[in-house]
Write a protein that holds these residues in place. Structure first.
Motif, PDB file in Angstrom:
ATOM      1  N   ILE A 105       0.695  -1.038   0.018  1.00  0.00           N
ATOM      2  CA  ILE A 105      -0.232   0.478   0.482  1.00  0.00           C
ATOM      3  C   ILE A 105       0.874   1.120  -0.103  1.00  0.00           C
ATOM      4  N   PRO A 106       1.970   1.516   0.551  1.00  0.00           N
ATOM      5  CA  PRO A 106       2.640   2.817   0.956  1.00  0.00           C
ATOM      6  C   PRO A 106       3.572   2.790  -0.073  1.00  0.00           C
ATOM      7  N   LYS A 107       3.909   1.836  -0.845  1.00  0.00           N
ATOM      8  CA  LYS A 107       4.731   2.319  -2.385  1.00  0.00           C
ATOM      9  C   LYS A 107       4.600   1.610  -3.586  1.00  0.00           C
ATOM     10  N   TYR A 108       3.921   0.667  -3.120  1.00  0.00           N
ATOM     11  CA  TYR A 108       3.431   0.260  -4.987  1.00  0.00           C
ATOM     12  C   TYR A 108       1.568   1.306  -5.534  1.00  0.00           C
ATOM     13  N   TYR A 109       0.913   2.106  -4.411  1.00  0.00           N
ATOM     14  CA  TYR A 109      -0.235   2.584  -4.806  1.00  0.00           C
ATOM     15  C   TYR A 109      -0.212   2.969  -6.414  1.00  0.00           C
ATOM     16  N   THR A 110      -1.740   3.474  -6.392  1.00  0.00           N
ATOM     17  CA  THR A 110      -1.406   4.057  -7.563  1.00  0.00           C
ATOM     18  C   THR A 110      -2.077   5.457  -8.133  1.00  0.00           C
ATOM     19  N   GLY A 111      -1.200   6.310  -8.461  1.00  0.00           N
ATOM     20  CA  GLY A 111      -1.833   7.877  -8.086  1.00  0.00           C
ATOM     21  C   GLY A 111      -0.383   8.388  -8.415  1.00  0.00           C
ATOM     22  N   GLN A 112      -0.355  10.174  -8.056  1.00  0.00           N
ATOM     23  CA  GLN A 112       0.985  10.309  -8.117  1.00  0.00           C
ATOM     24  C   GLN A 112       0.795  11.795  -7.521  1.00  0.00           C
ATOM     25  N   SER A 113       1.523  12.433  -6.908  1.00  0.00           N
ATOM     26  CA  SER A 113       1.147  14.156  -6.189  1.00  0.00           C
ATOM     27  C   SER A 113       2.574  14.746  -6.543  1.00  0.00           C
ATOM     28  N   GLY A 114       2.231  16.253  -5.955  1.00  0.00           N
ATOM     29  CA  GLY A 114       3.648  16.359  -6.065  1.00  0.00           C
ATOM     30  C   GLY A 114       3.536  18.427  -5.989  1.00  0.00           C
ATOM     31  N   LEU A 115       4.442  18.736  -4.869  1.00  0.00           N
ATOM     32  CA  LEU A 115       3.644  20.284  -4.669  1.00  0.00           C
ATOM     33  C   LEU A 115       4.279  21.735  -5.132  1.00  0.00           C
ATOM     34  N   ARG A 116       4.588  22.548  -5.257  1.00  0.00           N
ATOM     35  CA  ARG A 116       5.678  23.502  -5.156  1.00  0.00           C
ATOM     36  C   ARG A 116       5.459  23.931  -4.004  1.00  0.00           C
ATOM     37  N   ILE A 117       6.381  24.105  -3.452  1.00  0.00           N
ATOM     38  CA  ILE A 117       6.151  25.667  -2.241  1.00  0.00           C
ATOM     39  C   ILE A 117       7.320  26.820  -2.756  1.00  0.00           C
ATOM     40  N   LEU A 118       6.813  28.016  -3.435  1.00  0.00           N
ATOM     41  CA  LEU A 118       7.572  28.476  -4.463  1.00  0.00           C
ATOM     42  C   LEU A 118       8.393  29.292  -2.848  1.00  0.00           C
ATOM     43  N   PRO A 119       9.984  29.729  -3.239  1.00  0.00           N
ATOM     44  CA  PRO A 119      10.684  30.804  -2.010  1.00  0.00           C
ATOM     45  C   PRO A 119       9.743  31.692  -1.721  1.00  0.00           C
ATOM     46  N   GLY A 120       9.091  32.637  -1.990  1.00  0.00           N
ATOM     47  CA  GLY A 120       8.577  33.659  -1.444  1.00  0.00           C
ATOM     48  C   GLY A 120       7.155  32.910  -0.421  1.00  0.00           C
ATOM     49  N   GLN A 121       7.131  31.507  -0.162  1.00  0.00           N
ATOM     50  CA  GLN A 121       6.266  31.610   1.143  1.00  0.00           C
ATOM     51  C   GLN A 121       7.195  31.953   2.552  1.00  0.00           C
ATOM     52  N   LEU A 122       8.496  31.721   2.079  1.00  0.00           N
ATOM     53  CA  LEU A 122       9.376  31.531   2.706  1.00  0.00           C
ATOM     54  C   LEU A 122       9.669  32.357   4.218  1.00  0.00           C
ATOM     55  N   LEU A 123       8.728  32.888   5.584  1.00  0.00           N
ATOM     56  CA  LEU A 123       8.804  34.002   6.500  1.00  0.00           C
ATOM     57  C   LEU A 123      11.193  34.186   6.611  1.00  0.00           C
ATOM     58  N   LEU A 124      12.073  35.554   5.878  1.00  0.00           N
ATOM     59  CA  LEU A 124      12.837  35.076   6.333  1.00  0.00           C
ATOM     60  C   LEU A 124      12.896  35.636   7.919  1.00  0.00           C
ATOM     61  N   ASN A 125      14.342  35.056   8.661  1.00  0.00           N
ATOM     62  CA  ASN A 125      14.189  35.054  10.394  1.00  0.00           C
ATOM     63  C   ASN A 125      14.947  36.834   9.739  1.00  0.00           C
ATOM     64  N   THR A 126      14.932  37.993   9.630  1.00  0.00           N
ATOM     65  CA  THR A 126      15.704  39.110   9.816  1.00  0.00           C
ATOM     66  C   THR A 126      16.705  39.795  10.791  1.00  0.00           C
ATOM     67  N   ARG A 127      16.355  38.448  11.772  1.00  0.00           N
ATOM     68  CA  ARG A 127      17.346  38.598  13.031  1.00  0.00           C
ATOM     69  C   ARG A 127      19.121  37.977  12.289  1.00  0.00           C
TER      70      ARG A 127
END
Length: 505
Positions: A105-127
């Motif tokens: 089930i965890p390795k040979y399932y049917t289907g596929q998915s992948g998401l992109r998280i753009l660098p603009g979504q990164l809240l940079l630590n200004t310190r």
């Protein structure tokens, strides 16, 4: 999940079968064809007695890379079973039966998915990040000076949903040297704050994706993702990818593989289906995709011929398969698969729709393929960007990020030189034995010059065949252009190569 076991003793009577698996023992062939269905996995614990037609039908009821056999079965296999195992890229079982069952089930399932998280979504630590600069919509430059201690670079704004019953892996695009990067993943159950100890650190090294070390679960969970750095240097940070994992058994689809540009830490993926191992080899390049993964698997699987699918996961929707490292490696993979099948370039068909037309045409010409079959061609990437200011404002800004990776600049001269280089290289190819089939939109709002450029190209004018058909509307107005493309797939694969079984599954 439907699992078929053929031969030997029934594992369902010897081992624990998860409730989500429907286990069928020696249940093929089925007398009532209306009750026949596909299988998510096939396990040979003995060699069944099947006719040639029954072996043929079985091949199209289970996908490649999802067939398993005991070592003794492969050693003693007859001709029909040996061919079946070769065509299905079958794996010899090297683990205990209960462990294989648990992996299904965890390795040979049917289907596929992948998401992109753009660098603009990164809240940079200004310190720790006093200054940064966005190069484009997909990359941000940061000066790193963290010393020998891990330092918090920032946290991605939105929590990641972890799909039930799936493992998760990550891939981070970045450029630079002199520092180390790692992801900080904090797991939270749905409706809860989570346990502070349920935190995982994944160091970004090499060309392997980062597997999140948590088991698949039916529960809904979320992940809070942070980024940490150690060392000093200039960091160019790109897209963070989150993908369903198969724990080393494939990229997106079972058996899928990746091409990695080590300098830019970018990747594209490919999936090879040997089919019946007879010509032709159909190569297909996926179009622009917001959700990562392969396109057109059923279309090419139904031809029964070998197929090779590519998908570009870079930037927001893909990068048109461009870049010297990526392009050269794609051609190398195509040559490798042709050699594995014992085929030549004259048995190669290059296919693509929209974004996928760029590599299908460019690389297909360079390889002098038997045929190039494309729908809604986009060849002039510079011109598409030029149209963005007045003719297509605020509709395809990603083209500027794409061109920024491959052009000398985004000024008018650089963009025109980009297109001139495409057609210059095309004119140097040999298409005297190549057939071209082009489906175009008459009012295409991306690249309305592609057809005319093809007609005027010196190499194309010497091609063995050049056929095109126009459809009314803009780029995405009429699906009839895609249907015409699919009909060419059937025609080229079936009629040209005298295959009677195309689309008759």
């Amino acid at each position: 999940m439907n699992v078929l076991q053929l031969g030997g003793d029934n594992w369902a009577e010897q081992y624990q079968i998860p409730s989500d698996i429907k286990w069928e023992f020696n249940a093929y062939p089925v007398k009532d064809k209306k009750r026949q269905h596909r299988y998510d996995a096939l396990i040979f614990t003995g060699e069944p007695e099947l006719t040639g037609d029954e072996w043929f039908q079985l091949q199209w009821l289970v996908d490649p890379y999802k067939v398993f056999c005991l070592p003794k079965v492969k050693t003693a296999a007859g001709r029909q079973l040996r061919l079946f195992l070769q065509q299905q890229k079958a794996a010899v079982i090297d683990q205990l039966p209960q462990d294989l069952i648990a992996d299904l089930i965890p390795k040979y399932y049917t289907g596929q998915s992948g998401l992109r998280i753009l660098p603009g979504q990164l809240l940079l630590n200004t310190r720790h990040v006093p200054a940064y600069r966005f190069v484009d919509g997909q990359h941000v430059d940061v000066d790193v000076d963290a010393g020998n201690q891990w330092q918090d670079l920032g946290t991605y704004k939105q929590n990641l949903f972890i799909d039930p019953h799936h493992l998760i892996k990550f891939w981070l695009e970045y450029q630079g040297t002199g520092f180390q990067l790692r992801l900080r993943i904090f797991i939270q159950p749905n409706g809860g704050d989570g346990d502070v100890q349920d935190c995982h650190y994944l160091e970004v090294t090499g060309n392997q994706e980062l597997e999140l070390p948590i088991a698949a679960s039916p529960d809904i969970r979320f992940a809070c993702i942070g980024l940490e750095v150690r060392g000093s240097g200039k960091l160019r940070l790109g897209v963070l990818h989150s993908r369903w994992s198969r724990a080393g058994h494939g990229a997106f689809l079972t058996g899928g593989e990746r091409i990695v540009d080590p300098a830019k830490h970018e990747d594209v993926a490919y999936y090879f289906n040997p089919g019946d191992m007879r010509p032709p080899l159909n190569v297909y390049f996926s179009g622009a995709r917001g959700l990562e993964g392969f396109e057109a698997y059923p279309l090419f699987r139904n031809t029964h011929a070998p197929s090779l699918l590519f998908t570009d996961m870079r930037l927001e929707i893909g990068q048109f398969y461009t870049g010297p490292v990526i392009e050269e490696r794609i051609k190398q993979v195509i040559r490798e698969k042709l050699a594995e099948l014992g085929l030549t370039n004259h048995e190669l068909i290059m296919n693509g729709i929209s974004m996928g037309t760029y590599p299908a045409m460019k690389l297909g010409m360079q390889l002098s393929a038997y045929a190039i079959n494309v729908a809604k061609p986009i060849a002039n990437l510079g011109y598409v960007a030029e149209r963005g200011r007045l003719q297509r404002p605020d509709e395809f800004a990603t083209i500027f990020d794409i061109d920024a990776q491959i052009a000398r600049g985004l000024d008018e001269q650089s963009l025109r030189q980009l297109d001139e280089e495409f057609w210059r290289l095309a004119s140097q190819t040999d298409l005297t034995d190549t057939r071209l089939f082009i489906s175009v939109m008459n009012d295409d709002d991306y690249d309305n010059r592609a057809l005319t450029n093809l007609q005027n190209n010196s190499a194309v004018q010497k091609a063995k065949q050049f056929s095109y058909k126009g459809f009314g509307g803009r780029h995405n107005d009429d699906p009839a252009s895609i249907q015409w493309f699919a009909q060419r797939v059937a025609y080229l694969t079936g009629k040209e190569f005298k295959r009677s079984n195309v689309f008759n599954e």
